[in-house]
Design a protein around this motif. Structure first.
Motif, PDB file in Angstrom:
ATOM      1  N   GLU A  29      14.598  68.523   9.074  1.00 30.99           N
ATOM      2  CA  GLU A  29      14.725  67.852  10.410  1.00 30.99           C
ATOM      3  C   GLU A  29      15.783  67.892  11.126  1.00 30.99           C
ATOM      4  O   GLU A  29      15.950  67.705  12.383  1.00 30.99           O
ATOM      5  CB  GLU A  29      13.801  66.530  10.259  1.00 30.99           C
ATOM      6  N   GLY A  48      17.633  61.249  -5.047  1.00 32.76           N
ATOM      7  CA  GLY A  48      16.478  60.921  -5.686  1.00 32.76           C
ATOM      8  C   GLY A  48      16.251  60.757  -7.223  1.00 32.76           C
ATOM      9  O   GLY A  48      15.839  59.608  -7.514  1.00 32.76           O
ATOM     10  N   ARG A  98      12.763  68.082   3.320  1.00 31.28           N
ATOM     11  CA  ARG A  98      12.002  67.931   4.810  1.00 31.28           C
ATOM     12  C   ARG A  98      13.093  67.301   5.706  1.00 31.28           C
ATOM     13  O   ARG A  98      13.341  67.940   6.743  1.00 31.28           O
ATOM     14  CB  ARG A  98      10.652  67.410   4.587  1.00 31.28           C
ATOM     15  N   ALA A  99      13.508  66.056   5.024  1.00 31.54           N
ATOM     16  CA  ALA A  99      14.670  65.289   6.170  1.00 31.54           C
ATOM     17  C   ALA A  99      15.426  66.267   6.409  1.00 31.54           C
ATOM     18  O   ALA A  99      16.209  66.306   7.530  1.00 31.54           O
ATOM     19  CB  ALA A  99      14.601  64.189   5.380  1.00 31.54           C
ATOM     20  N   LYS A 132       7.082  62.893  -4.988  1.00 34.65           N
ATOM     21  CA  LYS A 132       7.538  63.989  -4.217  1.00 34.65           C
ATOM     22  C   LYS A 132       8.787  64.019  -3.404  1.00 34.65           C
ATOM     23  O   LYS A 132       9.047  64.456  -2.358  1.00 34.65           O
ATOM     24  CB  LYS A 132       6.337  64.153  -3.161  1.00 34.65           C
ATOM     25  N   GLU A 133       9.550  62.947  -3.987  1.00 33.98           N
ATOM     26  CA  GLU A 133      10.844  62.514  -3.093  1.00 33.98           C
ATOM     27  C   GLU A 133      11.873  63.462  -3.018  1.00 33.98           C
ATOM     28  O   GLU A 133      12.441  63.672  -1.743  1.00 33.98           O
ATOM     29  CB  GLU A 133      11.407  61.434  -4.151  1.00 33.98           C
ATOM     30  N   THR A 134      11.654  64.510  -3.708  1.00 34.08           N
ATOM     31  CA  THR A 134      12.909  65.850  -3.724  1.00 34.08           C
ATOM     32  C   THR A 134      12.195  66.353  -2.625  1.00 34.08           C
ATOM     33  O   THR A 134      13.002  67.014  -1.689  1.00 34.08           O
ATOM     34  CB  THR A 134      12.837  66.689  -4.791  1.00 34.08           C
ATOM     35  N   ASP A 135      10.868  66.797  -2.555  1.00 34.71           N
ATOM     36  CA  ASP A 135      10.338  67.510  -1.149  1.00 34.71           C
ATOM     37  C   ASP A 135      10.706  66.783   0.194  1.00 34.71           C
ATOM     38  O   ASP A 135      10.961  67.487   1.174  1.00 34.71           O
ATOM     39  CB  ASP A 135       8.811  67.703  -1.377  1.00 34.71           C
ATOM     40  N   ASP A 136      10.465  65.436  -0.059  1.00 35.33           N
ATOM     41  CA  ASP A 136      10.885  64.505   1.300  1.00 35.33           C
ATOM     42  C   ASP A 136      12.212  64.674   1.902  1.00 35.33           C
ATOM     43  O   ASP A 136      12.363  64.762   2.847  1.00 35.33           O
ATOM     44  CB  ASP A 136      10.400  63.007   0.888  1.00 35.33           C
ATOM     45  N   LEU A 137      13.023  64.611   0.692  1.00 37.47           N
ATOM     46  CA  LEU A 137      14.587  64.749   1.149  1.00 37.47           C
ATOM     47  C   LEU A 137      14.751  66.180   1.636  1.00 37.47           C
ATOM     48  O   LEU A 137      15.403  66.207   2.668  1.00 37.47           O
ATOM     49  CB  LEU A 137      15.419  64.611  -0.088  1.00 37.47           C
TER      50      LEU A 137
END
Ligand code: ASP
Ligand code: MG
Length: 412
Positions: A53, A70, A49-50, A42-47
């Motif tokens: 933020e 990613g 989200r970051a 899920k790295e793309t989603d995490d990036l």
């Protein structure tokens, strides 16, 4: 051949080694694989989200620099795993692989693929591993091809290299007659036509990414959608059964039932029935970048009509105020919106020449006490808008009505 591995296929280092092992085996069997990788898990989603933020509206250029990291991480790790197994492998960013794109950041379009370095690597007996969903713009900035863009990278690369096949590895074993999470007896199809798969991806089937299927159809790149977990044979997507050629090939009357819960409905009631009203309404929506679909206008009564259409869930907020404004402007009675709807679609190339499919769809819905709120069709698809709460029942009932678990009913 091109082998593309999705995020779940390379989710952790153990999976990375399993993928490397498969690529090594492919090479041992005499093929010359070119690999495309997505970001891990899920790295793309995490990036994404970051980014949210730290910024409410991150600059597109920086977004693309961030997201493409990613795939960069994944391709380097996969090359290390391959080298460890004695397979010489080199990673390439989209730019190094020759993907030239426009500069629409976060959703760039491919303008040209010049895979000279990839060809050189293949000729040197190496396995090139290319970062998916990325390229470089004319002004030399890193670009991202959008969600699901790795599929497009793989197909475009297969076309540019004249590859025999483009294998899309994922966490399901192929293209199914329906979503197996909803329909336990959904069946993996051995083969499907591009026309049908395109209708499916445009109507809720999440994989492969629609853009890549379009590209593959246009350029005649055969696809093989298959599992990176069981490695069994998956679904072949070929031109067989498409409209123009091979019209006398056998075709399934109905191949699949898809659903899409990501939709909302807008109705404008009491619209004056004059030339130009629909034009100004839908121009205003287009200017607000709203994607409309399934437009229905009633026969007018006393000079007034109702217009309904669907929009993606996420665009309702943008669409509603535009409709309110236009309703006031043209003297319509009122606007209502409804995000509790879903679309259920039946797709099959054989329905072109086979009467009664629509009747069966409507009878099936009736027998299950499901109300149909809107209907739309193409030559090979019938879609119904129903309550979101009735999606599961609708899909299962239609899957049963056309006996899709048993294999295709064919027409000449
Ligand atoms: N990693 C990107 C995404 O999840 C690109 C891709 O996998 O196709 O959208
Ligand atoms: Mg993906």
């Amino acid at each position: 051949m091109v082998q593309k591995f999705g995020g779940t296929s390379v989710a952790d280092t153990e999976r990375m080694r399993a993928v490397a092992d498969h690529v090594a085996r492919t090479q041992r069997h005499g093929a010359r694989p070119v690999v495309v990788v997505s970001a891990m898990g899920k790295e793309t989603d995490d990036l994404l989200r970051a980014a949210r933020e730290v910024s409410a509206s991150p600059p597109g250029r920086e977004m693309d620099m961030l997201i493409t990291a990613g795939e960069r991480k994944a391709m380097a790790l996969l090359c290390m795993a391959l080298n460890e197994m004695g397979v010489g492998a080199d990673s390439f960013t989209g730019s190094q692989a020759g993907f030239v794109t426009d500069s629409t950041h976060t959703d760039a379009k491919i303008l040209d693929v010049r895979p000279d370095r990839i060809r050189a690597a293949i000729d040197a007996g190496r396995v090139p591993v290319v970062g998916g969903a990325q390229g470089v713009s004319h002004d030399n900035d890193v670009t991202f091809l959008g969600r699901g863009g790795s599929d497009t990278t793989a197909v475009a690369l297969a076309h540019a290299l004249g590859a025999q096949v483009c294998e899309l590895y994922t966490d399901v074993s192929g293209v199914f007659t329906s979503d197996p999470r909803l329909v336990p007896d959904a069946r993996k199809m051995e083969r499907i036509s591009f026309d049908e798969l395109l209708e499916m991806t445009a109507n809720g089937c999440p994989k492969p990414a629609m853009r890549s299927v379009e590209f593959a159809r246009t350029h005649g790149v055969d696809l093989h959608v298959r599992s990176a977990f069981t490695w069994e044979l998956g679904t072949l997507v070929t031109t067989t059964g498409d409209s123009t050629e091979e019209q006398d090939m056998e075709q399934a009357i109905v191949s699949a039932v898809t659903h899409d819960i990501d939709e909302a409905k807008v109705t404008i009631l009491g619209v004056p029935d004059r030339p130009g009203i629909a034009a100004s309404l839908f121009r205003a929506l287009a200017d607000a970048a709203v994607n409309v679909d399934m437009i229905v206008q009633n026969t007018s009564a006393d000079g007034y009509t109702d217009i309904s259409f669907t929009v993606p869930h996420g665009e309702l907020e943008r669409a509603a105020p535009v409709c309110e404004r236009m309703a006031t402007e043209v003297g319509a009675r009122r606007v209502s919106t409804d995000d509790g709807i879903a679309r259920v679609s039946v797709v099959g190339a054989g329905m072109r020449s086979h009467p009664g499919v629509a009747a069966t769809v409507f009878e099936t819905m009736a027998a299950n006490d499901i109300n149909i709120e809107m209907i739309s069709t193409s030559a090979i698809r019938i879609s119904c808008v129903v309550r979101e709460s009735q999606v599961e029942a609708s899909v299962q009932a239609l899957h049963d009505a056309f006996s899709l678990a048993d294999g295709p009913t064919l027409v000449d």
